[in-house]
Design a protein around this motif. Structure first.
Motif, mmCIF file in Angstrom:
data_model
loop_
_atom_site.group_PDB
_atom_site.id
_atom_site.type_symbol
_atom_site.label_atom_id
_atom_site.label_comp_id
_atom_site.label_asym_id
_atom_site.label_seq_id
_atom_site.Cartn_x
_atom_site.Cartn_y
_atom_site.Cartn_z
ATOM 1 N N ASP A 104 0.831 -1.203 0.000
ATOM 2 C CA ASP A 104 0.000 0.000 0.000
ATOM 3 C C ASP A 104 0.866 1.253 0.000
ATOM 4 N N ALA A 105 1.916 1.254 0.813
ATOM 5 C CA ALA A 105 2.797 2.419 0.882
ATOM 6 C C ALA A 105 3.527 2.657 -0.434
ATOM 7 N N LEU A 106 3.987 1.582 -1.067
ATOM 8 C CA LEU A 106 4.746 1.713 -2.312
ATOM 9 C C LEU A 106 3.856 2.089 -3.489
ATOM 10 N N PHE A 107 2.671 1.490 -3.560
ATOM 11 C CA PHE A 107 1.764 1.790 -4.673
ATOM 12 C C PHE A 107 1.083 3.140 -4.478
ATOM 13 N N TYR A 108 0.925 3.564 -3.256
ATOM 14 C CA TYR A 108 0.644 4.933 -2.842
ATOM 15 C C TYR A 108 -0.804 5.401 -3.004
ATOM 16 N N ASN A 109 -1.465 5.062 -4.085
ATOM 17 C CA ASN A 109 -2.715 5.773 -4.380
ATOM 18 C C ASN A 109 -3.970 4.911 -4.349
ATOM 19 N N PHE A 110 -3.926 3.805 -3.606
ATOM 20 C CA PHE A 110 -5.114 2.971 -3.502
ATOM 21 C C PHE A 110 -5.913 3.327 -2.254
ATOM 22 N N VAL A 111 -7.227 3.196 -2.361
ATOM 23 C CA VAL A 111 -8.116 3.481 -1.244
ATOM 24 C C VAL A 111 -7.813 2.522 -0.096
ATOM 25 N N PRO A 112 -7.844 2.994 1.139
ATOM 26 C CA PRO A 112 -7.576 2.107 2.274
ATOM 27 C C PRO A 112 -8.427 0.835 2.212
ATOM 28 N N GLY A 113 -7.770 -0.296 2.354
ATOM 29 C CA GLY A 113 -8.463 -1.580 2.320
ATOM 30 C C GLY A 113 -8.382 -2.304 0.994
ATOM 31 N N GLU A 114 -8.103 -1.588 -0.091
ATOM 32 C CA GLU A 114 -8.036 -2.230 -1.405
ATOM 33 C C GLU A 114 -6.898 -3.240 -1.480
ATOM 34 N N VAL A 115 -5.727 -2.850 -1.013
ATOM 35 C CA VAL A 115 -4.580 -3.757 -1.071
ATOM 36 C C VAL A 115 -4.790 -4.926 -0.121
ATOM 37 N N ALA A 116 -5.233 -4.643 1.092
ATOM 38 C CA ALA A 116 -5.393 -5.690 2.109
ATOM 39 C C ALA A 116 -6.425 -6.730 1.703
ATOM 40 N N ALA A 117 -7.328 -6.385 0.790
ATOM 41 C CA ALA A 117 -8.307 -7.356 0.306
ATOM 42 C C ALA A 117 -7.659 -8.422 -0.572
ATOM 43 N N CYS A 118 -6.439 -8.151 -1.035
ATOM 44 C CA CYS A 118 -5.772 -9.069 -1.968
ATOM 45 C C CYS A 118 -4.420 -9.578 -1.468
ATOM 46 N N VAL A 119 -3.791 -8.838 -0.582
ATOM 47 C CA VAL A 119 -2.454 -9.194 -0.078
ATOM 48 C C VAL A 119 -2.548 -9.391 1.434
ATOM 49 N N PRO A 120 -2.083 -10.502 1.984
ATOM 50 C CA PRO A 120 -1.224 -11.536 1.381
ATOM 51 C C PRO A 120 -1.967 -12.749 0.827
ATOM 52 N N SER A 121 -3.313 -12.697 0.775
ATOM 53 C CA SER A 121 -4.061 -13.884 0.350
ATOM 54 C C SER A 121 -3.718 -14.309 -1.073
ATOM 55 N N CYS A 122 -3.226 -13.374 -1.898
ATOM 56 C CA CYS A 122 -2.869 -13.725 -3.276
ATOM 57 C C CYS A 122 -1.788 -14.792 -3.319
ATOM 58 N N TRP A 123 -0.944 -14.848 -2.280
ATOM 59 C CA TRP A 123 0.158 -15.812 -2.282
ATOM 60 C C TRP A 123 -0.300 -17.220 -1.933
ATOM 61 N N GLU A 124 -1.579 -17.378 -1.590
ATOM 62 C CA GLU A 124 -2.141 -18.714 -1.435
ATOM 63 C C GLU A 124 -2.449 -19.332 -2.796
ATOM 64 N N VAL A 125 -2.512 -18.504 -3.818
ATOM 65 C CA VAL A 125 -2.810 -18.971 -5.185
ATOM 66 C C VAL A 125 -1.533 -19.413 -5.893
ATOM 67 N N ALA A 126 -0.497 -18.606 -5.816
ATOM 68 C CA ALA A 126 0.770 -18.910 -6.506
ATOM 69 C C ALA A 126 1.896 -18.150 -5.820
ATOM 70 N N SER A 127 3.111 -18.622 -6.014
ATOM 71 C CA SER A 127 4.277 -17.980 -5.420
ATOM 72 C C SER A 127 4.677 -16.757 -6.241
ATOM 73 N N PRO A 128 5.445 -15.838 -5.650
ATOM 74 C CA PRO A 128 5.944 -14.696 -6.423
ATOM 75 C C PRO A 128 6.709 -15.123 -7.677
ATOM 76 N N GLU A 129 7.493 -16.182 -7.574
ATOM 77 C CA GLU A 129 8.260 -16.649 -8.736
ATOM 78 C C GLU A 129 7.336 -17.127 -9.854
ATOM 79 N N GLU A 130 6.291 -17.856 -9.496
ATOM 80 C CA GLU A 130 5.332 -18.327 -10.503
ATOM 81 C C GLU A 130 4.595 -17.154 -11.134
ATOM 82 N N VAL A 131 4.259 -16.175 -10.326
ATOM 83 C CA VAL A 131 3.546 -14.999 -10.822
ATOM 84 C C VAL A 131 4.424 -14.197 -11.784
ATOM 85 N N LEU A 132 5.674 -13.992 -11.421
ATOM 86 C CA LEU A 132 6.582 -13.242 -12.296
ATOM 87 C C LEU A 132 6.758 -13.935 -13.645
ATOM 88 N N ALA A 133 6.909 -15.247 -13.614
ATOM 89 C CA ALA A 133 7.088 -15.994 -14.861
ATOM 90 C C ALA A 133 5.846 -15.906 -15.734
#
Length: 273
Positions: free
Chosen positions: A58-87
């Protein structure tokens, strides 16, 4: 005269933005199991940082409404790893660029542009550039189209980190930055899609804050002071982006502009809006 950073922004950013404007990157990420747009967006853009908390994203992306990031992070990492996502993201972006560029994708110009942009991308200062620094830690692809997209992404996120610093320096918050961008595009803030998560009352609070500072008038449009501030923010962003390109000669810059122009014209023409 336009700065080098300003000139090249118009050519570099569209290459990176196939990550958001084309179907192939989304499809590659959906194949990993992501559902909906925002979980795959936050996962793919923050993946260079690893599994950091929502507060960091949230701090790095800067301009999202409070709660938007937390609705997706860290739960997104239950779907795939950062390495899989980057590839997957890289595969999708390369597929999108190849589809858009056609025969141009295999022309020598792509490799030449990729090499020059990569030279600039790895000449940029890392200090204070968290998202850019994360991207610097990722192995550089060899395939020319992938290298072109990766270099453009490095330079775009380097600029983005600097833009955030510019906004902070001028005391402009994340939602305020969206309002100013909407006004720059002669668009009512309510019609600006990134402000959709705000209720009318919440949006009015943001606009009132800008109005109290003399940046927005009673009708909700720029005052001269507001437009001047927005221009100064962009000028400072260019200034902070400039060190990446200081390693390039004037001839390299001119050749890069000439070579990238036909590629980017195709990319821009393929945008869905």
């Amino acid at each position: 005269m336009d700065s080098v950073a300003g000139r090249l922004k118009e050519l570099v950013v569209p290459i990176h933005e196939v990550a958001y404007m084309a179907d192939e990157p989304n499809e590659a990420l959906q194949a990993l199991g992501f559902e909906g747009y925002w979980p795959l967006y936050f996962a793919s853009r923050s993946a260079p940082l690893g599994k950091v908390p929502a507060e960091v994203v949230d701090a790095l992306f800067y301009n999202f409404v409070p709660g938007e990031v937390a609705a997706c992070v860290p739960s997104c990492w239950e779907v795939a790893s950062p390495e899989e996502v980057l590839a997957a993201r890289e595969r999708g972006c390369v597929a999108a660029l190849r589809g858009i560029l056609g025969e141009l994708a295999d022309s020598p110009v792509v490799g030449r542009c990729a090499d020059v942009l990569m030279k600039a991308a790895f000449s940029a200062p890392v200090e204070g550039r968290m998202l850019y620094a994360g991207l610097r830690s990722i192995p550089v692809p060899e395939e020319p189209v992938a290298r072109l997209w990766h270099a453009a992404t490095l330079l775009r996120e380097h600029r983005g980190d600097g833009h955030t610093a510019s906004l902070v320096t001028r005391g402009i918050g994340g939602q305020e930055s969206h309002v100013l961008l909407a006004l720059l595009w002669d668009m009512k803030p309510r019609d600006f899609g990134r402000l959709d998560p705000l209720s009318d009352e919440q949006l009015e609070v943001v606009i009132d804050g800008l109005r109290e500072r003399g940046l927005v008038n009673a009708e909700g449009w720029f005052t001269p002071e507001g437009r001047k501030l927005r221009d100064e923010i962009e000028e400072l962003t260019d200034e902070l982006a400039a060190p990446a390109y200081e390693c390039l000669t004037a001839e390299e810059v001119d050749e890069l502009v000439t070579d990238l122009k036909p590629l980017v014209e195709k990319i821009v023409a393929a945008r869905p809006f």
